[in-house]
Write an enzyme that holds these catalytic residues in place. Sequence first.
Site, PDB file in Angstrom:
ATOM      1  N   GLU A   1      -3.245  -5.447  -8.783  1.00  0.00           N
ATOM      2  CA  GLU A   1      -2.151  -4.564  -9.223  1.00  0.00           C
ATOM      3  C   GLU A   1      -1.833  -4.753 -10.704  1.00  0.00           C
ATOM      4  OE1 GLU A   1       1.296  -4.520  -6.690  1.00  0.00           O
ATOM      5  OE2 GLU A   1       2.454  -3.304  -8.106  1.00  0.00           O
TER       6      GLU A   1
ATOM      7  N   ASP B   1       1.661  -6.731   5.354  1.00  0.00           N
ATOM      8  CA  ASP B   1       2.042  -7.726   4.351  1.00  0.00           C
ATOM      9  C   ASP B   1       2.709  -8.952   4.976  1.00  0.00           C
ATOM     10  OD1 ASP B   1       1.448  -7.503   1.651  1.00  0.00           O
ATOM     11  OD2 ASP B   1       2.976  -5.973   1.298  1.00  0.00           O
TER      12      ASP B   1
ATOM     13  N   LYS C   1      -1.979  -9.206   4.545  1.00  0.00           N
ATOM     14  CA  LYS C   1      -2.130  -9.299   3.074  1.00  0.00           C
ATOM     15  C   LYS C   1      -1.149 -10.351   2.560  1.00  0.00           C
ATOM     16  CE  LYS C   1      -0.669  -5.958   0.062  1.00  0.00           C
ATOM     17  NZ  LYS C   1       0.385  -6.643  -0.720  1.00  0.00           N
TER      18      LYS C   1
ATOM     19  N   GLU D   1       0.240 -12.478  -0.999  1.00  0.00           N
ATOM     20  CA  GLU D   1       0.293 -12.412  -2.468  1.00  0.00           C
ATOM     21  C   GLU D   1       0.072 -13.782  -3.110  1.00  0.00           C
ATOM     22  OE1 GLU D   1       3.807 -10.602  -4.048  1.00  0.00           O
ATOM     23  OE2 GLU D   1       3.563  -8.784  -2.847  1.00  0.00           O
TER      24      GLU D   1
HETATM   25  O1  KIV Z   1       4.000  -3.755  -0.675  1.00  0.00           O
HETATM   26  C1  KIV Z   1       3.238  -2.896  -1.148  1.00  0.00           C
HETATM   27  O2  KIV Z   1       3.440  -1.684  -0.988  1.00  0.00           O
HETATM   28  C2  KIV Z   1       2.092  -3.351  -1.916  1.00  0.00           C
HETATM   29  C3  KIV Z   1       1.316  -2.313  -2.671  1.00  0.00           C
HETATM   30  C4  KIV Z   1       2.065  -1.937  -3.884  1.00  0.00           C
HETATM   31  C5  KIV Z   1      -0.053  -2.768  -2.982  1.00  0.00           C
HETATM   32  O3  KIV Z   1       1.824  -4.502  -1.950  1.00  0.00           O
END
Ligand code: KIV
Length: 272
Positions: free
Chosen positions: A179, A82, A112, A114
């Site tokens: 989500e 992330d 990833k 957002e």
């Molecule tokens: O940070 C995380 O765990 C997520 C998941 C909930 C998809 O983004």
Amino acid sequence: MKTLNQLMTMKQNNEKISMITAYDFPSAKQAEAAQIDTILVGDSLGMTVLGYESTVQVTIEDMIHHAKAVRRGAPNTYVIVDVPFGAVGLNEQYDLELAVKLYRDTQANALKAEGAHLTQYIKNCRNMGIPIVSHLGLTPQSVGITGYKMQASTKAAAQQLVDDALAVQQAGASMIVLEAVPSDLAQDITLKLDVPVIGIGAGNSTNGQVLVYHDVLNYGVEHQAKFVKQYGDFSVGTKALAKYNEEVKSQQFPDAAHTYKKQVLEAGEESE
Ligand code: KIV
């Protein structure tokens, strides 16, 4: 290790993709041993392992620290890391430098990010050679605005989400995490997109599912969302620690079986 092309083929063949979060060496080792297709080093680590109220406090250093441990624990699994709050949306050049650092230092397979507003960031990362997974629907980094609830519940919001999903794909996103959205909308988006869609609280028509490790194993979790299914119970850890505490106080531990015996060794003999 699954490649991105193999994950795409899984979508085309209607084969479901599994994803679980992991944040450290042992959880990553377990995920790899369980043959889960992909691991997400989610910024949910802010709550699950660092004890923050939300993901907003998580830094790029936190992500690098945990993701490196995950990579060591799961050298043969596709790992997505992330991009934390505040590491994108500042200035194009700086954002890209941080993305390169995160990708390079962690040896992740993808990052990833957002939000649908990041199309330029997705393009820049892709041009740099960094695969990006776009996270849409409920985006926890914006929880101050969205709240933790189902998203896209009006017709207009649903249409916006479809447009956003197409836009991030067009910008170069390699996968999408969706989500907390209604399952029929998730199905619609999954059918419209070429890239794999991984759902969390989005029904069973998406190309795969992701859940948070601590939710799945009931590990220090105080609240479970409706979409979480618990598959194990690590709360036994508290009972085990209480028993250990009791045995230390009552001197039941250590007993003979857990004690080195005093012995006089002959030359060449090895102790236990
Ligand atoms: O940070 C995380 O765990 C997520 C998941 C909930 C998809 O983004």
